[in-house]
Design a protein around this motif. Structure first.
Motif, PDB file in Angstrom:
ATOM      1  N   UNK A   1     -38.065 -26.881 -51.776  1.00 26.32           N
ATOM      2  CA  UNK A   1     -38.290 -27.434 -50.705  1.00 26.32           C
ATOM      3  C   UNK A   1     -38.021 -26.010 -49.120  1.00 26.32           C
TER       4      UNK A   1
ATOM      5  N   UNK B   1     -40.932 -37.211 -51.245  1.00 28.18           N
ATOM      6  CA  UNK B   1     -41.513 -37.059 -51.763  1.00 28.18           C
ATOM      7  C   UNK B   1     -43.387 -36.577 -51.522  1.00 28.18           C
ATOM      8  N   UNK B   2     -43.595 -36.227 -50.334  1.00 31.95           N
ATOM      9  CA  UNK B   2     -44.539 -35.663 -49.700  1.00 31.95           C
ATOM     10  C   UNK B   2     -44.746 -34.610 -49.700  1.00 31.95           C
ATOM     11  N   UNK B   3     -43.163 -33.669 -49.470  1.00 28.99           N
ATOM     12  CA  UNK B   3     -43.002 -32.137 -49.772  1.00 28.99           C
ATOM     13  C   UNK B   3     -43.224 -31.419 -51.051  1.00 28.99           C
TER      14      UNK B   3
ATOM     15  N   UNK C   1     -41.634 -24.569 -48.917  1.00 27.92           N
ATOM     16  CA  UNK C   1     -42.450 -25.554 -48.641  1.00 27.92           C
ATOM     17  C   UNK C   1     -42.305 -25.726 -47.417  1.00 27.92           C
TER      18      UNK C   1
ATOM     19  N   UNK D   1     -49.389 -28.657 -51.087  1.00 33.34           N
ATOM     20  CA  UNK D   1     -50.053 -29.677 -49.366  1.00 33.34           C
ATOM     21  C   UNK D   1     -50.996 -30.219 -49.482  1.00 33.34           C
TER      22      UNK D   1
ATOM     23  N   UNK E   1     -44.966 -34.460 -40.464  1.00 32.72           N
ATOM     24  CA  UNK E   1     -43.173 -34.443 -42.139  1.00 32.72           C
ATOM     25  C   UNK E   1     -42.721 -33.384 -41.235  1.00 32.72           C
TER      26      UNK E   1
ATOM     27  N   UNK F   1     -43.496 -34.240 -54.531  1.00 37.31           N
ATOM     28  CA  UNK F   1     -43.818 -34.653 -55.235  1.00 37.31           C
ATOM     29  C   UNK F   1     -43.750 -34.284 -56.907  1.00 37.31           C
ATOM     30  N   UNK F   2     -43.575 -33.595 -56.782  1.00 38.93           N
ATOM     31  CA  UNK F   2     -42.346 -33.500 -58.669  1.00 38.93           C
ATOM     32  C   UNK F   2     -40.935 -33.956 -58.078  1.00 38.93           C
ATOM     33  N   UNK F   3     -40.268 -34.048 -57.595  1.00 35.16           N
ATOM     34  CA  UNK F   3     -39.010 -34.336 -57.164  1.00 35.16           C
ATOM     35  C   UNK F   3     -38.621 -34.978 -58.121  1.00 35.16           C
TER      36      UNK F   3
ATOM     37  N   UNK G   1     -51.054 -33.303 -46.745  1.00 38.35           N
ATOM     38  CA  UNK G   1     -50.269 -32.376 -45.375  1.00 38.35           C
ATOM     39  C   UNK G   1     -51.149 -31.333 -44.660  1.00 38.35           C
TER      40      UNK G   1
ATOM     41  N   UNK H   1     -50.403 -33.661 -51.175  1.00 40.49           N
ATOM     42  CA  UNK H   1     -50.287 -34.466 -50.562  1.00 40.49           C
ATOM     43  C   UNK H   1     -51.017 -35.122 -49.062  1.00 40.49           C
TER      44      UNK H   1
END
Lengths: 358, 358
Positions: B20, A10-12, B23, B59, B81, A14-16, B64, B62
């Motif tokens: 994924x 969810x962090x990397x 990112x 990022x 992360x 967030x649109x997931x 990060x 979030x």
DNA sequence: ACCGGGGGGGACTTTTTTTGACCCAATGGG
DNA sequence: CCCATTGGGTCAAAAAAAGTCCCCCCCGGT
């Protein structure tokens, strides 16, 4: 250690959750109501037709659904996916931790939260039924008597119960006499359907639910009635829904006066004829034949409570809990609302929050 | 049971790996080379500036990364992360199963595959170093002697080795004398840096790598040299890179004639002076002081081989394998290429595929 | 003190994607 | 037999994304 994987995701990305949830709901819906058309799906899920078309395209390319003239069908892979990914979705939505928190707050044996909100999506009811059916099967052991109550939730359990034989010698009985309702939602009907699915015996109680004390006494003298009553009282597993006080009062055809009395007594929840206030105390009882509350302390090994919808939250808290025999199956909406109730009342996490006006 | 979660995700959200991975690579890059600017990142990762900007925005939102005048920095959450999600990325890319297949094909003790392709992304080298460093630490026990060879890969291991004390009484030695190369990549230098990180002792071998036999015999008579040689021969853990035969021959300044001889002998891989053909046989040996191949059979408990890049695939297969003491750390590019080699040769999965012309 | 290169941020245009709104032929149930 | 519903196709509008600048700032070396 492993519960953090989803947080990382969810962090990397967030649109997931959005993507995943949309697609999951879509596929789930297809599984439950196949064959189904684009437009139907679009209106159900509240998205534009074109959007849905793209999503369907993705699912088709992934081999999760078959698109045929006549409608959209899930492939076997699609069915497997929807079943297999559910725990994942749950942890992604934080439902796993939600379950744990409710476990601590309500002090029951087990809590199962189903993704979605029953009042917005009828599929949630079926999903809840499926979850409860799984729980139910785990509770059953050879020779047991299973008592079931009425209501849409229990009907959903019966619907979703896989038709495969249960343990030997199961007997299914209604927890109480029939309510004056749609036959599909009566305890008798549901008992019969559950028994059918489990390929087990069943006994019914063909009686009105609400009776005078004299009538009850008289009936209890009947041998055939007595037999069934003994069976009911020997039940070891109980499956029941939970009603809000108002709704149940209305459904039983209570007059204005009676409903006012219930309100004054603070009744918020109902289970087979017993009305509970927010503190979990019985404030009213509809006289009838069947399981009595006192019996719960005795032979009953597990009671499985099934309920969903935000509006049921207070009723659930009032009715269930503080019993290590209780197994609760509810939907995300009710679960989150229950958490709100506890948080708004006592941040120090005492049980039994007072009712909150909505 | 649990390895299927990623497959489920890929099925229902096939665009997930792309998002994924993009990112992840971005964040990893930022972690390794902070502070870094948009344009630099964009050219490194081969994406437009605008898309990178959006990614950075995500990022940042979030939490990060921190975006400051001066460049982009990873937050502590970002660092955590990138470390924590790596196993997840690996299984998503199928690297976990790739590791298992290589484990079976090469018959070594352990295989670690790092996501990415070293030849395209320098960060992969560092990540490989970090992975190998972790493996290395696990191999060390009190009182051990650790021999390290030279090369960029081993240098990366030294770089990425966390600066925290290792077990008591570790001694780090170079596996061989120095090559005539950049000092940063010489075995001596790396041995010293590794020892520095581990806060342990080290002994160096200040000698040219390629010597005549007389010179070697003479040096071995020296007491101080003999001491170090004994130390080297008592090594229990060996960390080494793997070179392609051509590259190493060139780097050692071999003449055209010598290189032709190597080619004729089928040399494809090199490890500290030994050249191997595709069948894993030694076909040439650069005479020098230091660890001999024969020593590997004796005290050596683990050899950690680190190598990356598609072009290294054949060399890796030639050099490593069939030894339960071998621990292999490589990158995704080399790993997939190795699999190709095996598949194109013998579908019946015999080891030692003949070399494939590229 | 003073550039100058590289930093982030903003603005603008172009391009691509997405989306909404149709219509159509086909199919299947009543 | 007919009608409702199905999936598929098309097209224009809208929105989002992407490429391309320019500006200002900060820092570090001169």
């Amino acid at each position: 250690m492993f519960g953090h994987q989803e947080d990382y995701l969810k962090l990397i990305a967030p649109e997931l959750p959005e993507i995943l949830l949309r697609r999951y709901r879509l596929l789930r819906r297809i599984c439950f109501s196949a064959p189904v058309g684009r437009r139907t799906l679009a209106s159900c899920l509240g998205v534009g037709e074109r959007v849905l078309r793209r999503e369907i395209g993705v699912l088709r390319d992934q081999g999760l659904v078959r698109v045929e003239p006549g409608g959209i069908y899930p492939s076997s892979a699609g069915r497997a996916l929807v079943a297999g990914i559910t725990p994942y979705i749950k942890s992604l939505l934080g439902l796993t931790s939600l379950e744990e928190r409710l476990l601590g707050l309500l002090k029951v044996q087990r809590v199962t939260v189903v993704p979605g909100e029953l009042e917005e999506d009828e599929v949630v009811l079926w999903e809840m039924g499926r979850a409860a059916a799984r729980v139910l099967r785990e509770c059953l052991a050879p020779g047991m008597v299973l008592a079931v109550s009425g209501g849409t939730s229990c009907a959903a359990v019966a619907d979703m119960l896989p038709a495969s034989p249960g343990p030997e010698g199961i007997t299914v009985v209604p927890a109480r006499g029939g309510l004056g309702e749609i036959v599909d939602y009566q305890a008798n009907t549901i008992a019969a359907r559950v028994a059918d699915k489990l390929q087990s015996r069943y006994r019914l109680l063909h009686l009105p639910d609400s009776l005078s004390q004299e009538a009850i006494d008289m009936l209890l003298a009947e041998k055939r009635i007595k037999e069934i009553m003994d069976l009911i009282h020997s039940a070891e597993v109980l499956l029941h829904g939970i009603g809000t006080a108002e709704e149940m009062a209305t459904r039983r055809g209570a007059g204005e006066e009676e409903r006012r009395r219930l309100r004054e007594k603070g009744a918020v929840g109902e289970v087979f004829g017993y009305f509970f206030n927010a503190s979990g105390e019985v404030v009213e009882r509809v006289p009838s034949l069947g399981l009595y509350l006192e019996d719960l302390g005795g032979r009953i090994k597990n009671t499985i409570a099934v309920a969903g919808g935000r509006k049921k939250a207070e009723a659930i808290v009032a009715v269930v809990g503080n019993h290590p025999r209780d197994l609760l199956v509810l939907d995300e909406g009710a679960a989150r609302r229950i958490l709100e109730l506890f948080e708004s009342r006592e941040p120090s996490s005492g049980r039994r929050p007072a009712p909150v006006s909505r």
